[in-house]
Design an enzyme around this catalytic site. Structure first.
Site, PDB file in Angstrom:
ATOM      1  N   ASP A 178      -5.001  -5.255  11.534  1.00  0.00           N
ATOM      2  CA  ASP A 178      -5.183  -6.699  11.696  1.00  0.00           C
ATOM      3  C   ASP A 178      -4.518  -7.452  10.545  1.00  0.00           C
ATOM      4  O   ASP A 178      -3.848  -8.467  10.758  1.00  0.00           O
ATOM      5  CB  ASP A 178      -6.661  -7.052  11.812  1.00  0.00           C
ATOM      6  CG  ASP A 178      -7.521  -6.509  10.681  1.00  0.00           C
ATOM      7  OD1 ASP A 178      -7.074  -5.593   9.944  1.00  0.00           O
ATOM      8  OD2 ASP A 178      -8.670  -6.987  10.526  1.00  0.00           O
ATOM      9  N   TYR A 221       0.843  -1.201   0.000  1.00  0.00           N
ATOM     10  CA  TYR A 221       0.000   0.000   0.000  1.00  0.00           C
ATOM     11  C   TYR A 221       0.881   1.255   0.000  1.00  0.00           C
ATOM     12  O   TYR A 221       1.756   1.378   0.858  1.00  0.00           O
ATOM     13  CB  TYR A 221      -0.895   0.026   1.241  1.00  0.00           C
ATOM     14  CG  TYR A 221      -2.213  -0.684   1.116  1.00  0.00           C
ATOM     15  CD1 TYR A 221      -2.338  -1.873   0.399  1.00  0.00           C
ATOM     16  CD2 TYR A 221      -3.353  -0.184   1.749  1.00  0.00           C
ATOM     17  CE1 TYR A 221      -3.551  -2.534   0.312  1.00  0.00           C
ATOM     18  CE2 TYR A 221      -4.572  -0.840   1.663  1.00  0.00           C
ATOM     19  CZ  TYR A 221      -4.669  -2.012   0.947  1.00  0.00           C
ATOM     20  OH  TYR A 221      -5.864  -2.663   0.853  1.00  0.00           O
ATOM     21  N   GLY A 243      -5.349  -2.136   7.062  1.00  0.00           N
ATOM     22  CA  GLY A 243      -5.828  -2.530   8.384  1.00  0.00           C
ATOM     23  C   GLY A 243      -4.731  -3.149   9.235  1.00  0.00           C
ATOM     24  O   GLY A 243      -3.962  -4.006   8.771  1.00  0.00           O
TER      25      GLY A 243
END
Length: 264
Positions: A103, A94, A101
């Site tokens: 997680d 990214y 996220g």
């Protein structure tokens, strides 16, 4: 002793110490979560002096957590984990790590720890189902996000209520007056409406995962890779896959422990 916390969308999990037992509560049961943590510590004969939290839960739930901790552990510092462009041998794909996220980030960290120098497809089967691919060099190529089986059921039954779960004898009957029967065990095909809905959602999820795994296998650069499934929904998903996969339901917590060492 440090307490590691995975504050997800549906549940909150925690463990005390890097090798502690994992405990979990649905958010509907977490009104006295901090008290439950204190009970865990007392039962294990340890004192919690610090918290490390990875949270994707709604802001109001995170605020509730902070309020509870302030009442029971007012002097314990809290470390909030964030996704980072580089950490523990991985490099996120990214451009903006804050959009990835935490997680998913922690699951990648755990996967890298389990399979260093190997390609890994990491599946998180929680409220949402995420798939992320990481090559042998630890480079995250990207991933996808899909609704979970439960989310698909909820969404479809919101539009077509008669497809919803069966009604018990004490529950109100549907407006049509048609009696709904308990779901039967399902195999490839179902013989009642609710089971057909559950099974259809499972096969949709499995088909998506299988197709992604097949696409990765066809890529000459990634013919062989490990598959890890984290999250509570992994146990239902794994038997439907065409690829061998390891179910690690506490993969995010495992990654929290690892990532915390590099995010002090």
């Amino acid at each position: 002793m440090k307490c590691y916390v995975d504050a997800g969308n549906s549940r909150i999990k925690w463990q005390i110490g890097p090798k502690g037992s994992v405990h979990a509560l649905d958010w509907s049961e977490a009104a006295d979560w901090a008290a439950a943590v204190l009970q865990t510590a007392q039962a294990e004969g340890v004192v919690i002096r610090r918290f490390t939290i990875a949270a994707v839960a709604a802001p109001e739930r995170c605020a509730h957590m902070l309020s509870q901790l302030a009442g029971i552990y007012p002097e314990a510092p809290i470390q909030w984990l964030k996704s980072r462009a580089r950490c523990c041998g991985i490099r996120l794909g990214y451009p903006d790590p804050s959009q990835f996220g935490v997680d998913r980030f922690c699951a990648l960290v755990a996967a890298r720890g389990r399979h260093p120098d190997q390609a890994v497809l990491v599946i998180n089967a929680g409220t949402a189902v995420t798939l992320d691919y990481m090559n042998p060099a630890g480079e995250h190529a990207g991933g996808v996000i899909m609704p979970s089986v439960h989310a698909m059921q909820v969404g479809l039954t919101a539009l077509a209520p008669n497809l919803g779960p069966y009604f018990s004898k004490d529950a109100p009957r549907p407006s049509s007056g048609r009696k709904k029967t308990p779901p039967r065990d399902v195999g490839y095909l179902a013989i009642d409406t609710h089971s057909a809905l559950v099974l259809g959602c499972r096969w949709m999820m499995a088909a998506a995962v299988n197709q992604m795994a097949a696409a990765l296998r066809e890529d000459a650069a990634t013919p062989h890779f490990q598959v890890l499934i984290g999250g509570g929904g992994g146990g239902d998903l794994r038997p439907l896959l065409d690829v061998a996969a390891t179910h690690a339901p506490n993969l995010v917590l495992e990654g929290i422990v690892r990532a915390a060492r590099q995010q002090r």
